[in-house]
Design a protein around this motif. Sequence first.
Motif, PDB file in Angstrom:
ATOM      1  N   GLU A  47      10.075  12.710 -11.292  1.00  0.00           N
ATOM      2  CA  GLU A  47       8.814  12.411 -10.640  1.00  0.00           C
ATOM      3  C   GLU A  47       8.494  10.938 -10.835  1.00  0.00           C
ATOM      4  N   PRO A  48       8.162  10.235  -9.771  1.00  0.00           N
ATOM      5  CA  PRO A  48       7.902   8.802  -9.908  1.00  0.00           C
ATOM      6  C   PRO A  48       6.588   8.510 -10.625  1.00  0.00           C
ATOM      7  N   ALA A  49       6.546   7.356 -11.279  1.00  0.00           N
ATOM      8  CA  ALA A  49       5.336   6.908 -11.963  1.00  0.00           C
ATOM      9  C   ALA A  49       4.263   6.570 -10.934  1.00  0.00           C
ATOM     10  N   LEU A  50       3.017   6.728 -11.348  1.00  0.00           N
ATOM     11  CA  LEU A  50       1.895   6.567 -10.428  1.00  0.00           C
ATOM     12  C   LEU A  50       0.797   5.764 -11.119  1.00  0.00           C
ATOM     13  N   ASN A  51       0.267   4.755 -10.436  1.00  0.00           N
ATOM     14  CA  ASN A  51      -0.877   3.975 -10.925  1.00  0.00           C
ATOM     15  C   ASN A  51      -2.004   4.114  -9.923  1.00  0.00           C
ATOM     16  N   ILE A  52      -3.221   4.310 -10.433  1.00  0.00           N
ATOM     17  CA  ILE A  52      -4.397   4.370  -9.575  1.00  0.00           C
ATOM     18  C   ILE A  52      -5.416   3.374 -10.105  1.00  0.00           C
ATOM     19  N   LYS A  53      -5.920   2.549  -9.198  1.00  0.00           N
ATOM     20  CA  LYS A  53      -6.904   1.537  -9.557  1.00  0.00           C
ATOM     21  C   LYS A  53      -8.120   1.718  -8.659  1.00  0.00           C
ATOM     22  N   GLU A  54      -9.303   1.704  -9.254  1.00  0.00           N
ATOM     23  CA  GLU A  54     -10.531   1.844  -8.476  1.00  0.00           C
ATOM     24  C   GLU A  54     -11.250   0.514  -8.427  1.00  0.00           C
ATOM     25  N   ASN A  55     -11.568   0.087  -7.210  1.00  0.00           N
ATOM     26  CA  ASN A  55     -12.382  -1.097  -6.978  1.00  0.00           C
ATOM     27  C   ASN A  55     -13.736  -0.640  -6.458  1.00  0.00           C
ATOM     28  N   ASP A  56     -14.639  -1.576  -6.219  1.00  0.00           N
ATOM     29  CA  ASP A  56     -15.962  -1.215  -5.709  1.00  0.00           C
ATOM     30  C   ASP A  56     -15.893  -0.560  -4.337  1.00  0.00           C
ATOM     31  N   ASP A  57     -14.960  -1.007  -3.488  1.00  0.00           N
ATOM     32  CA  ASP A  57     -14.928  -0.520  -2.110  1.00  0.00           C
ATOM     33  C   ASP A  57     -13.697   0.300  -1.740  1.00  0.00           C
ATOM     34  N   ILE A 132       8.133   0.124  -4.136  1.00  0.00           N
ATOM     35  CA  ILE A 132       6.775   0.559  -4.456  1.00  0.00           C
ATOM     36  C   ILE A 132       6.099   1.057  -3.184  1.00  0.00           C
ATOM     37  N   LEU A 133       5.662   2.313  -3.192  1.00  0.00           N
ATOM     38  CA  LEU A 133       4.886   2.873  -2.095  1.00  0.00           C
ATOM     39  C   LEU A 133       3.412   2.678  -2.456  1.00  0.00           C
ATOM     40  N   SER A 134       2.707   1.870  -1.667  1.00  0.00           N
ATOM     41  CA  SER A 134       1.314   1.513  -1.956  1.00  0.00           C
ATOM     42  C   SER A 134       0.385   2.161  -0.947  1.00  0.00           C
ATOM     43  N   PHE A 135      -0.750   2.632  -1.437  1.00  0.00           N
ATOM     44  CA  PHE A 135      -1.775   3.225  -0.593  1.00  0.00           C
ATOM     45  C   PHE A 135      -3.087   2.485  -0.822  1.00  0.00           C
ATOM     46  N   THR A 136      -3.846   2.297   0.253  1.00  0.00           N
ATOM     47  CA  THR A 136      -5.202   1.785   0.163  1.00  0.00           C
ATOM     48  C   THR A 136      -6.108   2.851   0.737  1.00  0.00           C
TER      49      THR A 136
END
Length: 154
Positions: A47-57, A132-136
């Motif tokens: 399973e790939p590693a996952l990072n989640i970052k929360e910004n104001d918007d 890196i698969l990135s999501f916004t």
Amino acid sequence: MSLVKFKRRPFGNLITQDFFDMDDFFDNRSWARDMMPDQFWNGKRSEPALNIKENDDKFEIELAAPGFAKEDFEVTIEDGCLNISAEKSTSDEEKEENYTRKEFSYNAFQRSLQLPETVKQEAIKAKYNDGILSFTLAKKEEAKKIPPKKVQIS
């Protein structure tokens, strides 16, 4: 009656307060190991590693998946879940006069994340670059953090 010690709370792998990794909840519970024979359970997961970052918007998610091509991924949103899966197989065969060499590999994974209600599901964007698969994930207007307002004292 017996007590069972968990390595972590059943809901203890909340990535943030809003995201919940469905795969981790069902696959990594301590009881799952006891229900399967030892030959089946090897304790390893691909399973790939996952990072989640929360910004104001917005939320930003990065999933490490090197070795895949953009076409190998399937990303869907269903019932408030962001489902990410990829599958790739290769094979190589070399025939010579007195031997045949055949090699193959197969890589696959699947991750599911429960999306918070504050995300605009229709505005989710994905990009794959350098493994890196990135999501916004943009937040709804009412969910965006309002900066503090300074009040003048008279």
